[in-house]
Design a protein around this motif. Structure first.
Motif, mmCIF file in Angstrom:
data_model
loop_
_atom_site.group_PDB
_atom_site.id
_atom_site.type_symbol
_atom_site.label_atom_id
_atom_site.label_comp_id
_atom_site.label_asym_id
_atom_site.label_seq_id
_atom_site.Cartn_x
_atom_site.Cartn_y
_atom_site.Cartn_z
ATOM 1 N N ASP A 139 0.823 -1.217 0.000
ATOM 2 C CA ASP A 139 0.000 0.000 0.000
ATOM 3 C C ASP A 139 0.854 1.263 0.000
ATOM 4 N N ALA A 140 2.143 1.093 0.256
ATOM 5 C CA ALA A 140 3.071 2.226 0.319
ATOM 6 C C ALA A 140 4.392 1.797 -0.317
ATOM 7 N N PRO A 141 5.269 2.748 -0.634
ATOM 8 C CA PRO A 141 6.577 2.382 -1.201
ATOM 9 C C PRO A 141 7.305 1.376 -0.320
ATOM 10 N N VAL A 142 7.988 0.415 -0.945
ATOM 11 C CA VAL A 142 8.663 -0.645 -0.196
ATOM 12 C C VAL A 142 10.162 -0.408 -0.174
ATOM 13 N N GLU A 143 10.785 -0.846 0.891
ATOM 14 C CA GLU A 143 12.236 -0.767 1.010
ATOM 15 C C GLU A 143 12.873 -1.827 0.111
ATOM 16 N N LYS A 144 14.095 -1.553 -0.302
ATOM 17 C CA LYS A 144 14.798 -2.511 -1.142
ATOM 18 C C LYS A 144 14.976 -3.850 -0.434
ATOM 19 N N SER A 145 15.098 -3.822 0.871
ATOM 20 C CA SER A 145 15.268 -5.062 1.636
ATOM 21 C C SER A 145 14.067 -5.985 1.485
ATOM 22 N N GLN A 146 12.888 -5.397 1.282
ATOM 23 C CA GLN A 146 11.685 -6.203 1.081
ATOM 24 C C GLN A 146 11.691 -6.894 -0.282
ATOM 25 N N LEU A 147 12.400 -6.304 -1.230
ATOM 26 C CA LEU A 147 12.525 -6.901 -2.555
ATOM 27 C C LEU A 147 13.676 -7.905 -2.604
ATOM 28 N N ASP A 148 14.702 -7.653 -1.797
ATOM 29 C CA ASP A 148 15.883 -8.518 -1.823
ATOM 30 C C ASP A 148 15.567 -9.956 -1.425
ATOM 31 N N VAL A 149 14.543 -10.149 -0.622
ATOM 32 C CA VAL A 149 14.269 -11.497 -0.105
ATOM 33 C C VAL A 149 13.611 -12.413 -1.141
ATOM 34 N N VAL A 150 13.178 -11.860 -2.279
ATOM 35 C CA VAL A 150 12.427 -12.705 -3.226
ATOM 36 C C VAL A 150 13.324 -13.586 -4.082
ATOM 37 N N TRP A 151 14.619 -13.248 -4.180
ATOM 38 C CA TRP A 151 15.505 -14.011 -5.073
ATOM 39 C C TRP A 151 16.939 -13.935 -4.560
ATOM 40 N N PRO A 152 17.653 -15.065 -4.504
ATOM 41 C CA PRO A 152 18.984 -15.068 -3.887
ATOM 42 C C PRO A 152 20.098 -14.446 -4.715
ATOM 43 N N ASP A 153 19.987 -14.464 -6.028
ATOM 44 C CA ASP A 153 21.051 -13.950 -6.899
ATOM 45 C C ASP A 153 20.932 -12.420 -6.981
ATOM 46 N N ALA A 154 21.853 -11.730 -6.317
ATOM 47 C CA ALA A 154 21.761 -10.265 -6.233
ATOM 48 C C ALA A 154 21.894 -9.589 -7.583
ATOM 49 N N ALA A 155 22.789 -10.092 -8.424
ATOM 50 C CA ALA A 155 23.002 -9.472 -9.737
ATOM 51 C C ALA A 155 21.766 -9.629 -10.612
ATOM 52 N N GLN A 156 21.193 -10.829 -10.619
ATOM 53 C CA GLN A 156 19.997 -11.061 -11.423
ATOM 54 C C GLN A 156 18.817 -10.278 -10.875
ATOM 55 N N ARG A 157 18.710 -10.227 -9.563
ATOM 56 C CA ARG A 157 17.620 -9.500 -8.924
ATOM 57 C C ARG A 157 17.701 -8.012 -9.262
ATOM 58 N N SER A 158 18.899 -7.456 -9.220
ATOM 59 C CA SER A 158 19.080 -6.040 -9.543
ATOM 60 C C SER A 158 18.760 -5.778 -11.007
ATOM 61 N N ARG A 159 19.223 -6.670 -11.865
ATOM 62 C CA ARG A 159 18.950 -6.520 -13.299
ATOM 63 C C ARG A 159 17.442 -6.544 -13.567
ATOM 64 N N ALA A 160 16.746 -7.472 -12.921
ATOM 65 C CA ALA A 160 15.302 -7.579 -13.110
ATOM 66 C C ALA A 160 14.581 -6.341 -12.575
ATOM 67 N N LEU A 161 15.012 -5.860 -11.419
ATOM 68 C CA LEU A 161 14.364 -4.698 -10.810
ATOM 69 C C LEU A 161 14.506 -3.463 -11.691
ATOM 70 N N PHE A 162 15.704 -3.219 -12.180
ATOM 71 C CA PHE A 162 15.897 -2.000 -12.959
ATOM 72 C C PHE A 162 15.338 -2.126 -14.378
ATOM 73 N N SER A 163 15.123 -3.366 -14.824
ATOM 74 C CA SER A 163 14.417 -3.527 -16.095
ATOM 75 C C SER A 163 12.936 -3.177 -15.916
ATOM 76 N N LEU A 164 12.383 -3.459 -14.738
ATOM 77 C CA LEU A 164 11.007 -3.049 -14.452
ATOM 78 C C LEU A 164 10.891 -1.532 -14.462
ATOM 79 N N ILE A 165 11.884 -0.863 -13.903
ATOM 80 C CA ILE A 165 11.884 0.607 -13.899
ATOM 81 C C ILE A 165 11.992 1.135 -15.332
ATOM 82 N N ASP A 166 12.876 0.535 -16.117
ATOM 83 C CA ASP A 166 13.039 0.957 -17.515
ATOM 84 C C ASP A 166 11.747 0.767 -18.303
ATOM 85 N N ASP A 167 10.981 -0.274 -17.966
ATOM 86 C CA ASP A 167 9.744 -0.564 -18.690
ATOM 87 C C ASP A 167 8.542 0.221 -18.159
#
Length: 286
Positions: free
Chosen positions: A243-271
């Motif tokens: 319901d409100a903006p989430v902290e990055k830590s809340q997103l970090d727990v969804v996937w163990p690979d930090a590089a892939q997780r970051s790539r996916a997150l910023f691709s969502l922003i780009d899209d």
């Protein structure tokens, strides 16, 4: 191809999909076609019903926020389709007085509407005898007319070829249904097929594809598990539920690979599917 036998079969086996009701609007057909791209109709039907009740016209949908649209899209996959559909509704309101155009060229000019969707709306709602070619139609045509077990790749000539064997909107719908229910990709139910007697693949003795052809076809099938697309979906689940903006830590727990997780997150922003705030939190676009 025995179109008379095909239509008789369709009369008996047509699935009662909600958008096939006679009172479905052009907008309802358009939504169903966009939702059904690369998504099983069993998942689409309840989602479509909710959308058409909530936003029965393009004008209703155009007023929704992007966050509302993305939350309502849920787990249908490829959420950029939802935002493009939102842009499409706005264009219909701005350029067509809120009415879905009946002309293929005008439909093609709408945001997010490709050749298949434009022809599907023109065919299935407005009754125009224009060829509609999806994966199912391509596969049925390939087997019944050219004798190929594996569906041929899309080509510039396929619309004209399919137009030669279809007799109208109901015939186009019947071809799709046959591909979905009987002439399936891996295990066709030839004993149940209404056009088996005229099928070129049957007449050739049901030749199986070579190992090389199978390998090429397998490469074309999109994987999901472990891909960036899966990670994007997990991140979107968190953003949709918040319901409100989430902290990055809340997103970090969804996937163990930090590089892939970051790539996916910023691709969502780009899209345009996610927004990062100046303080480093994340939320859906508004």
């Amino acid at each position: 191809m025995d179109t008379a036998a095909l239509l008789t079969w369709f009369d008996l086996h047509e699935r009662p999909l909600p958008w096939r009701k006679k009172n479905t609007s052009a907008w309802g057909i358009l939504i169903s076609e966009v939702m059904s791209q690369q998504t099983p109709v069993s998942r689409v039907a309840p989602q479509w019903q909710e959308w058409i009740e909530r936003w029965p016209t393009p004008a209703d949908f155009a007023k929704a926020s992007k966050a509302e649209v993305l939350r309502a899209w849920g787990k249908l996959g490829y959420p950029r389709r939802a935002l493009r559909l939102h842009e499409c509704a706005q264009a219909i309101v701005d350029k067509h007085g809120g009415e879905v155009p009946d002309n293929v060229d005008e439909l093609l000019a709408l945001p997010g509407i490709g050749a298949y969707t434009a022809r599907a709306v023109a065919c299935f709602h407005f009754g125009q005898n224009v060829p509609v070619v999806d994966t199912n139609v391509r596969r049925v045509y390939g087997r019944a007319v050219t004798g190929q077990f594996l569906q041929p790749q899309p080509s510039t000539k396929e619309l004209a070829k399919v137009a030669e064997v279809t007799t109208g909107p109901r015939c186009s719908a019947a071809l799709m249904e046959l591909g979905a229910l009987v002439c399936t990709a891996k295990s066709p139910k030839c004993a149940e097929c209404p056009i088996a007697h005229s099928c070129q693949w049957q007449q050739l003795g049901c030749p199986q594809p070579s190992e090389e052809e199978l390998a090429k076809a397998k490469k074309r099938v999109q994987k999901f598990t472990g891909t960036d697309r899966q990670v994007r979906g997990l991140l979107m689940d968190v953003l949709r539920a918040a319901d409100a903006p989430v902290e990055k830590s809340q997103l970090d727990v969804v996937w163990p690979d930090a590089a892939q997780r970051s790539r996916a997150l910023f691709s969502l922003i780009d899209d345009g599917l996610a927004v990062q705030t100046p303080t480093g939190t994340f939320h859906l676009p508004r």
